[in-house]
Write an enzyme that holds these catalytic residues in place. Structure first.
Site, PDB file in Angstrom:
ATOM      1  N   ASP A   7      54.070  25.862   0.744  1.00 24.88           N
ATOM      2  CA  ASP A   7      55.309  26.506   0.320  1.00 24.88           C
ATOM      3  C   ASP A   7      55.454  26.205  -1.168  1.00 24.88           C
ATOM      4  O   ASP A   7      55.926  25.131  -1.552  1.00 24.88           O
ATOM      5  CB  ASP A   7      56.491  25.949   1.105  1.00 24.88           C
ATOM      6  CG  ASP A   7      57.804  26.588   0.699  1.00 24.88           C
ATOM      7  OD1 ASP A   7      57.859  27.828   0.648  1.00 24.88           O
ATOM      8  OD2 ASP A   7      58.759  25.849   0.410  1.00 24.88           O
ATOM      9  N   GLU A  68      52.601  31.034   0.854  1.00 24.42           N
ATOM     10  CA  GLU A  68      53.700  32.002   0.900  1.00 24.42           C
ATOM     11  C   GLU A  68      53.500  33.058  -0.173  1.00 24.42           C
ATOM     12  O   GLU A  68      53.247  32.745  -1.345  1.00 24.42           O
ATOM     13  CB  GLU A  68      55.041  31.301   0.690  1.00 24.42           C
ATOM     14  CG  GLU A  68      56.226  32.266   0.740  1.00 24.42           C
ATOM     15  CD  GLU A  68      57.557  31.562   0.511  1.00 24.42           C
ATOM     16  OE1 GLU A  68      58.218  31.883  -0.498  1.00 24.42           O
ATOM     17  OE2 GLU A  68      57.908  30.692   1.330  1.00 24.42           O
ATOM     18  N   ASP A 141      61.388  22.415   2.259  1.00 20.73           N
ATOM     19  CA  ASP A 141      60.086  22.872   1.758  1.00 20.73           C
ATOM     20  C   ASP A 141      58.961  22.416   2.693  1.00 20.73           C
ATOM     21  O   ASP A 141      57.976  23.129   2.888  1.00 20.73           O
ATOM     22  CB  ASP A 141      59.835  22.324   0.353  1.00 20.73           C
ATOM     23  CG  ASP A 141      61.014  22.558  -0.576  1.00 20.73           C
ATOM     24  OD1 ASP A 141      60.989  23.548  -1.316  1.00 20.73           O
ATOM     25  OD2 ASP A 141      61.954  21.743  -0.536  1.00 20.73           O
TER      26      ASP A 141
END
Length: 203
Positions: A7, A68, A141
């Protein structure tokens, strides 16, 4: 399959590694956050993120890296830092010959919760449940990184099986078409949805 989810972020870069296959319970291998100081020079912050990600890749030996997919946001400076961190993760993976998969936040949310618009609390709750953790991974996160990894194990499985069924790609031979890849992904998502309605794992 051992998948590292990333992430990306300039201040906090979540890294989560899970192991498993579609249709079976997943296990947590590692979860952490690579941090940098906001008042530090951007170049040094990027160097710190790169070193942190590469050290974890060398230690944990993932087979694939799920990152991501970054979309434009209203805060340009934030999206720039996120995109830079995502690029570092992709380069680190490529340097080791690891395949990289990109998943949007909505794809990861849909895979984990069945709702592409789920909030962070819902994602964290489902990640905790799916990995049978004693406590939710913090900060968010870290949970998001695990969600990306789980998403790839479940959704990437169909694409991987399709590629394996067609055999190795050789020069002059076409790989799976986008339509075939999409069909495999839809089939995996449908299986996951049916399984979730029964309270189990994707079959």
């Amino acid at each position: 399959m051992r998948v590292m989810g990333v992430d990306p972020g300039l201040t906090r870069c979540g890294v989560g590694v899970v192991e498993g296959v579609p249709g079976a319970p997943l296990s947590l291998v590692h979860v952490s956050v690579v941090r940098t100081a906001p008042d530090e020079d951007v170049a040094l912050r990027l160097l710190g993120i790169e070193r942190g990600i590469e050290a974890l890749m060398d230690e944990l030996c993932p087979e694939v890296v799920a990152v991501e997919r970054v979309f434009a946001q209203h805060n340009v400076s934030t999206v720039m830092g996120t995109a830079q961190a995502a690029g570092l993760a992709m380069v680190a993976a490529a340097r080791r010959g690891l395949p990289v998969a990109m998943h949007t936040p909505s794809e990861a949310k849909a895979a984990i919760t069945g709702n592409g618009r789920a909030d962070k609390a819902q994602v964290t709750s489902m990640v905790t449940r799916l990995l049978r953790l004693d406590a939710p991974p913090r900060p968010a996160d870290a949970a998001d990184a695990l969600a990306l990894a789980i998403c790839h194990v479940w959704r990437g499985g169909g694409q991987a099986r399709l590629a394996a069924a067609r055999g190795p790609t050789v020069p002059g031979q076409a790989g799976p078409t986008q339509a075939e890849i999409n069909a495999a992904r839809i089939a995996e998502a449908q299986k996951a949805a049916r399984s979730r309605s029964r309270g189990g794992f994707p079959r």
